[in-house]
Design an enzyme around this catalytic site. Structure first.
Site, PDB file in Angstrom:
ATOM      1  CB  CYS A  78      -1.024  -0.077   1.113  1.00  0.00           C
ATOM      2  SG  CYS A  78      -2.430   1.128   0.704  1.00  0.00           S
ATOM      3  CG  HIS A 168      -2.801  -2.722   4.409  1.00  0.00           C
ATOM      4  ND1 HIS A 168      -1.569  -2.270   4.708  1.00  0.00           N
ATOM      5  CD2 HIS A 168      -3.699  -1.978   4.046  1.00  0.00           C
ATOM      6  CE1 HIS A 168      -1.907  -0.725   4.457  1.00  0.00           C
ATOM      7  NE2 HIS A 168      -2.900  -0.580   4.126  1.00  0.00           N
ATOM      8  CD  GLU A 170       0.465  -4.860   5.854  1.00  0.00           C
ATOM      9  OE1 GLU A 170       0.527  -5.668   4.669  1.00  0.00           O
ATOM     10  OE2 GLU A 170       0.173  -3.862   5.880  1.00  0.00           O
TER      11      GLU A 170
HETATM   12  N1  GLN Z   1      -3.446   6.527   1.045  1.00  0.00           N
HETATM   13  C1  GLN Z   1      -2.210   6.070   1.770  1.00  0.00           C
HETATM   14  C2  GLN Z   1      -0.992   6.802   1.040  1.00  0.00           C
HETATM   15  O1  GLN Z   1      -1.217   7.531   0.019  1.00  0.00           O
HETATM   16  C3  GLN Z   1      -2.141   4.800   1.462  1.00  0.00           C
HETATM   17  C4  GLN Z   1      -2.887   3.944   2.531  1.00  0.00           C
HETATM   18  C5  GLN Z   1      -2.512   2.571   3.166  1.00  0.00           C
HETATM   19  O2  GLN Z   1      -1.139   2.461   3.062  1.00  0.00           O
HETATM   20  N2  GLN Z   1      -3.556   1.804   3.718  1.00  0.00           N
HETATM   21  O3  GLN Z   1      -0.080   6.663   1.458  1.00  0.00           O
END
Ligand code: GLN
Length: 185
Positions: A78, A168, A170
């Site tokens: 992410c 994710h 994790e």
């Molecule tokens: N929206 C977050 C970002 O731009 C990422 C979100 C997440 O890691 N769940 O960094």
């Protein structure tokens, strides 16, 4: 063998727990000296802008890039995927290591979060993941393999020793992608 988790912001504890579940020694990485101890690195989900700011002030950007160029495997989930990308819509690239264009927050807001099961090339069991304000992968470069898609978009991508997911694994104790990463060490 020691697995590293970039522990500046975000859900690094969950990544550490996954490595521990796999029976691997874990080191939280906040300094160059800690980075030097690890054989692979997970970059957690969280807020990519904050991770970027903290990584810069810890002097970790160039050292991480150098370790990757020397072959260290990295898994970014992410925000971790955003941090690895060469092009970021709605943000700035940090490590510029993976030849992908990502669009931040493209899966919607916190309330649009969802959990799903995915088929990932090279992993023979379904992989579970949670999408939370996840990045959309808009473009993948020539050296990038798409290992899984969801709704027509790549969600697991690999480029040599680099592995990145929009979601994710994790957060729900999914271990298979970390296992896959360890296989690269
Ligand atoms: N929206 C977050 C970002 O731009 C990422 C979100 C997440 O890691 N769940 O960094």
């Amino acid at each position: 063998m020691k697995a590293g988790v970039l522990a500046l912001q975000g859900d690094f504890r969950e990544h550490a727990r996954v490595f521990a579940d796999l029976g691997v020694a874990v080191r939280e990485v906040r300094t160059q000296a800690e980075l030097a101890e690890v054989h692979c690195l997970a970059i957690p989900g969280g807020e990519s802008t904050t991770i970027g700011k903290l990584a810069r002030s810890a002097g970790l950007v160039e050292p991480i890039r150098q370790r990757v160029l020397d072959g260290m495997p990295v898994l970014g989930t992410c925000a971790g995927m955003i941090v690895m990308a060469t092009e970021v819509k709605g943000g700035e690239p940090l490590l510029s290591l993976m030849d992908i264009t990502v669009c931040r927050n493209a899966y919607g807001r916190q309330v649009d979060s969802f959990e799903t099961e995915l088929t990932v090339a090279g992993i023979d069991h379904p992989v579970r993941g949670v999408f939370i304000r996840a990045p959309w992968v808009e473009r993948v470069g020539q050296g990038v393999d798409v290992l899984a898609e969801h709704g027509g978009h790549p969600v697991v991508v690999e480029q040599g020793n680099l592995l990145a997911t929009s979601f994710h694994p994790e957060l729900i104790g999914e271990t298979k992608l970390h296992e896959y990463l360890l296989g690269k060490v």
